[in-house]
Design an enzyme around this catalytic site. Structure first.
Site, PDB file in Angstrom:
ATOM      1  N   ASP A   1       0.817  -1.205   0.000  1.00  0.00           N
ATOM      2  CA  ASP A   1       0.000   0.000   0.000  1.00  0.00           C
ATOM      3  C   ASP A   1       0.858   1.264   0.000  1.00  0.00           C
ATOM      4  O   ASP A   1       2.014   1.250   0.427  1.00  0.00           O
ATOM      5  CB  ASP A   1      -0.914   0.033   1.233  1.00  0.00           C
ATOM      6  CG  ASP A   1      -1.905  -1.116   1.245  1.00  0.00           C
ATOM      7  OD1 ASP A   1      -2.222  -1.638   0.169  1.00  0.00           O
ATOM      8  OD2 ASP A   1      -2.351  -1.483   2.350  1.00  0.00           O
ATOM      9  N   TYR A   2       0.258   2.356  -0.410  1.00  0.00           N
ATOM     10  CA  TYR A   2       0.919   3.661  -0.460  1.00  0.00           C
ATOM     11  C   TYR A   2       1.543   4.023   0.891  1.00  0.00           C
ATOM     12  O   TYR A   2       2.669   4.518   0.960  1.00  0.00           O
ATOM     13  CB  TYR A   2      -0.122   4.712  -0.863  1.00  0.00           C
ATOM     14  CG  TYR A   2       0.397   6.126  -0.981  1.00  0.00           C
ATOM     15  CD1 TYR A   2       1.129   6.525  -2.098  1.00  0.00           C
ATOM     16  CD2 TYR A   2       0.124   7.067   0.017  1.00  0.00           C
ATOM     17  CE1 TYR A   2       1.594   7.832  -2.212  1.00  0.00           C
ATOM     18  CE2 TYR A   2       0.581   8.369  -0.092  1.00  0.00           C
ATOM     19  CZ  TYR A   2       1.315   8.748  -1.209  1.00  0.00           C
ATOM     20  OH  TYR A   2       1.769  10.036  -1.321  1.00  0.00           O
TER      21      TYR A   2
END
Length: 246
Positions: A106-107
């Site tokens: 994920d970011y």
């Protein structure tokens, strides 16, 4: 010796995409072999056959494999339509091969991610049937009970999806600040899985990091740094996948 292989496997080995996505390219009629459109997944090709995808000839690149310490705030992709930094931006321009990440982080998640141009290798590492362990460490608000931690192994439901981990344990607790550090080992990689599992128990994740991927760890790398895998490490993954899929 018969050196022919399935068309989708040849496309994946070229580094163009994964085998699963190559299968869709074939059935969508976007692949040609020796200037003839092919839509059958059982088609086999040899080393001298010319393969084209969307009219572009495939070039057989030498396979390469890199381990990257992805920082937070970086997209696990080769491009982003919103102009955000992607993992490809962290790799030197001197590397000519067309790399793509193996799976995703994920970011807001940091840690170990692999990049390669070998689609077949990538598929083995991310498909849950190959049972490759991925170890995450999460800093959360609150202090879960042993029963809650064990529940993560049995499985929890989040937004109608069943999620579970191979193992889970509490590494550290801070009763004064009411925070905990939890380690979870997964073999599947569903979207935001660690965060969703902990959220299902009512715990908010403040930081999340992937510490290990199969036999590899981050070693002495700093965020944003990377190194090439050794031939022995690549073989370790292949041997592990073969062993686990039996």
């Amino acid at each position: 010796m018969d050196r022919q292989e399935r068309l989708q496997k040849a496309i994946a080995k070229s580094g163009f995409t994964s085998r699963r996505k190559a299968e869709k390219l074939i059935t969508d009629g976007r692949v040609k072999v020796n200037n003839e459109k092919v839509t059958e997944l059982g088609t086999k090709v040899g080393p001298n056959d010319q393969i084209e995808v969307d009219g572009i000839p495939l070039e057989k690149e030498e396979p390469v494999y890199f381990l990257l310490y992805k920082p937070r705030g970086v997209i696990s992709s080769v491009s982003d339509d919103r102009g955000r930094k992607v993992v490809g931006d962290l790799i030197s321009d001197e590397i000519d091969q067309r790399l793509f990440p193996v799976g995703r982080l994920d970011y807001d998640t940091s840690g170990l991610i692999l990049l390669t141009n070998d689609g077949e290798f990538s598929q083995k590492l991310i498909h849950p049937s190959y049972k490759i362990n991925k170890v995450y460490v999460a800093k959360i608000k609150g202090i879960p009970s042993k029963e809650e931690i064990n529940l993560l192994k049995k499985g929890v439901e989040h937004d109608g999806e069943y999620l579970k981990c191979v193992s889970s344990r509490i590494l550290k607790t801070d009763f004064k600040k009411q925070k905990s550090i939890i380690e979870l080992t997964l073999q599947e990689g569903k979207n935001r899985q660690v965060r969703r599992m902990l959220e299902s128990l009512g715990y908010q994740v403040e930081k999340l990091k992937r510490e290990r991927f199969g036999p590899l760890n981050l070693g002495n790398l700093n965020p944003g740094e990377y190194r090439e895998l050794t031939p022995h490490e690549v073989k370790q993954f292949s041997d592990l996948a073969k062993k686990n899929v039996k």
